[in-house]
Write an enzyme that holds these catalytic residues in place. Structure first.
Site, PDB file in Angstrom:
ATOM      1  N   HIS A   1      -7.599  36.816 -84.742  1.00 11.82           N
ATOM      2  CA  HIS A   1      -8.059  38.020 -85.526  1.00 11.82           C
ATOM      3  C   HIS A   1      -8.437  37.532 -86.875  1.00 11.82           C
ATOM      4  O   HIS A   1      -7.995  36.744 -87.556  1.00 11.82           O
ATOM      5  CB  HIS A   1      -6.923  38.812 -85.594  1.00 11.82           C
TER       6      HIS A   1
ATOM      7  N   VAL B   1      -7.712  37.885 -90.012  1.00 10.72           N
ATOM      8  CA  VAL B   1      -6.712  37.763 -90.954  1.00 10.72           C
ATOM      9  C   VAL B   1      -6.028  36.562 -90.667  1.00 10.72           C
ATOM     10  O   VAL B   1      -5.239  35.622 -91.419  1.00 10.72           O
ATOM     11  CB  VAL B   1      -5.634  38.794 -91.220  1.00 10.72           C
ATOM     12  N   LYS B   2      -6.017  35.854 -89.304  1.00 15.69           N
ATOM     13  CA  LYS B   2      -5.445  34.801 -88.904  1.00 15.69           C
ATOM     14  C   LYS B   2      -6.063  33.390 -89.399  1.00 15.69           C
ATOM     15  O   LYS B   2      -7.109  33.467 -90.248  1.00 15.69           O
ATOM     16  CB  LYS B   2      -5.174  34.543 -87.514  1.00 15.69           C
ATOM     17  N   THR B   3      -5.430  32.292 -89.431  1.00 14.92           N
ATOM     18  CA  THR B   3      -5.772  31.178 -89.747  1.00 14.92           C
ATOM     19  C   THR B   3      -7.146  30.666 -89.559  1.00 14.92           C
ATOM     20  O   THR B   3      -7.913  30.204 -90.310  1.00 14.92           O
ATOM     21  CB  THR B   3      -4.768  29.931 -89.605  1.00 14.92           C
TER      22      THR B   3
END
Ligand SMILES: Cc1ncc(COP(=O)(O)O)c(C=O)c1O
Length: 404
Positions: free
Chosen positions: A194, A196-198
């Site tokens: 997603h 917002v993930k790394t």
């Protein structure tokens, strides 16, 4: 962007550069938009990066959890122990299988599940058929997997790691430090891409595992339960022309899903993976700046406690705030930050507080989860932030704490 700017700072955000756009453009101009070579290329590179034998790409972190539980052959009468502090998907995946969730408490300073909490949850569910543990590596910090694995082994439980926050984190709890996802102390690990993930693929996920059988089941269930393996065909009359398998033929033995990740997304994933080390370094520098800038607000505002046995790749920067002490509610603080263009978020509301779970399992209150939830606030953290942005967030927070 200079210090003093007022550009909006969400709590998390993707970083897309020319190399990412170029990688996606090449796929768009090519022959395969899905089920093509970029999928395998991303899976192989991901497996190498986390030290896993197998990596299976899928359409989201939620799909990854669902597929992992399919690969465990979770049955309707089974139960899975899930920490109370996580995103909805961790518990919901258990319900997708028709199985039931047992919520475990977490450490009130880290939000992480421990073996003691898992043991208490197991004791509290006497008589239930418990099959697995689903630890969550919250914010990028690892659960103590060595301790959890020895508990799981003693109790005959499987482990699926929800590593959606922890791509790039190193688990140092075992004899040999290993990246989260290597599955040295678990059956499988799941990741989310997603935005917002790394790293991101827009939407996307991955399951890693050591077992070839699990990998095969993950691949099959990702694609309708469909198999083209001639050795396993059951309907010989349709499958074969003499000794030779018919070229169009496939079989389905059970109902699977369309959880495929497209080549477009995998190309982005591959290019993002090449930037992962830079992302981790940048996130680490920003967290270090936050910690030094906020040090004078302790203990009223402090970052979550450092989990031992982990070198975190920070996904979130979470502070624990004593809202009573500062004389402002969390909604007040979020509102005041928002007025300065600064996003923040709460990770997470205890899962057992959700009406669906309250209705299914009754009212619960786990003290560690309640204490963590009462104080947590995630401040902006993403690789394209500057140190000046961190200073701006800290300045705003200090103003709010001072009543300014
Ligand atoms: C801990 C955790 N598990 C699972 C998920 C589900 O991932 P996705 O949003 O890719 O389905 C998320 C995503 O927010 C998450 O944070």
């Amino acid at each position: 962007m200079s210090k003093g700017s007022t550009r909006p700072l969400p709590y998390g955000r993707q970083s897309i550069d020319a190399s990412d756009i170029d990688a996606v453009g090449k796929v768009l101009a090519g022959d395969w938009l899905t089920t093509g070579p970029a999928v395998e290329a991303f899976e192989s590179a991901f497996a190498v990066r986390v030290g896993a034998a197998h990596a299976v790409a899928c359409s989201s972190g939620t799909a990854a959890l669902h597929l992992a539980l399919e690969a465990l052959w979770l049955a309707e009468r089974d139960h899975v122990i899930v920490p109370a502090i996580s995103f909805l998907a961790t518990a919901n995946a258990v319900r997708f299988m028709g199985a039931d969730v047992i919520f475990a408490d977490v450490d009130q300073e880290t939000g992480l599940l421990t073996a003691d909490h898992a043991e208490a949850a197991l004791k509290g569910a006497a008589g239930a058929q418990v099959k697995a543990l689903l630890p969550v590596h919250l914010a990028g910090q690892c659960v103590d997997m060595a301790e959890l694995k020895s508990f799981a082994d003693a109790m005959g439980l499987n482990i699926v790691e929800d590593a959606c926050h922890a791509l790039g984190s190193i688990d140092t709890s075992g004899d040999d430090p290993a990246p989260v996802g290597a599955c040295r102390q678990s059956d499988m690990a799941t990741f989310s891409f997603h935005p917002v993930k790394t790293i991101t693929t827009g939407e996307g996920g991955m399951v890693t595992c050591a077992s070839a059988d699990s990998a095969q089941r993950l691949r099959s269930m990702r694609n309708h339960g469909l198999s083209r393996d001639a050795r396993a065909f059951q309907n010989a009359a349709l499958a074969f022309d003499g000794e030779t398998a018919n070229p169009w033929y496939y079989e389905m033995e059970e109902v699977g899903f369309n959880y495929r990740l497209s080549d477009i997304q995998c190309a982005l994933g591959l290019s993002q993976l090449a930037r992962l080390d830079d992302f981790i370094a940048k996130r680490g520098e920003l967290v270090a700046r936050y910690e030094s800038e906020l040090a004078d607000l302790a203990p009223v505002v402090r970052s979550i406690a450092r989990a031992p046995h982990c070198e975190p790749a920070w996904h979130l920067f979470v502070v624990l705030i004593d809202f009573d002490q500062i004389g402002a509610s969390r909604a007040d603080v979020m509102g005041a930050l928002n007025a300065e263009g600064i996003g923040s978020q709460v990770h997470y509301i205890p899962l057992y507080q959700q009406p669906y779970y309250r209705q299914r399992y009754g009212r619960q209150k786990l003290p560690g989860a309640e204490a963590y939830y009462a104080r947590c606030l995630s401040l902006p953290l993403f690789p394209d932030m500057t140190q000046g942005d961190v200073d701006r967030v800290c300045g705003a927070l200090k103003g709010i704490v001072a009543g300014g």
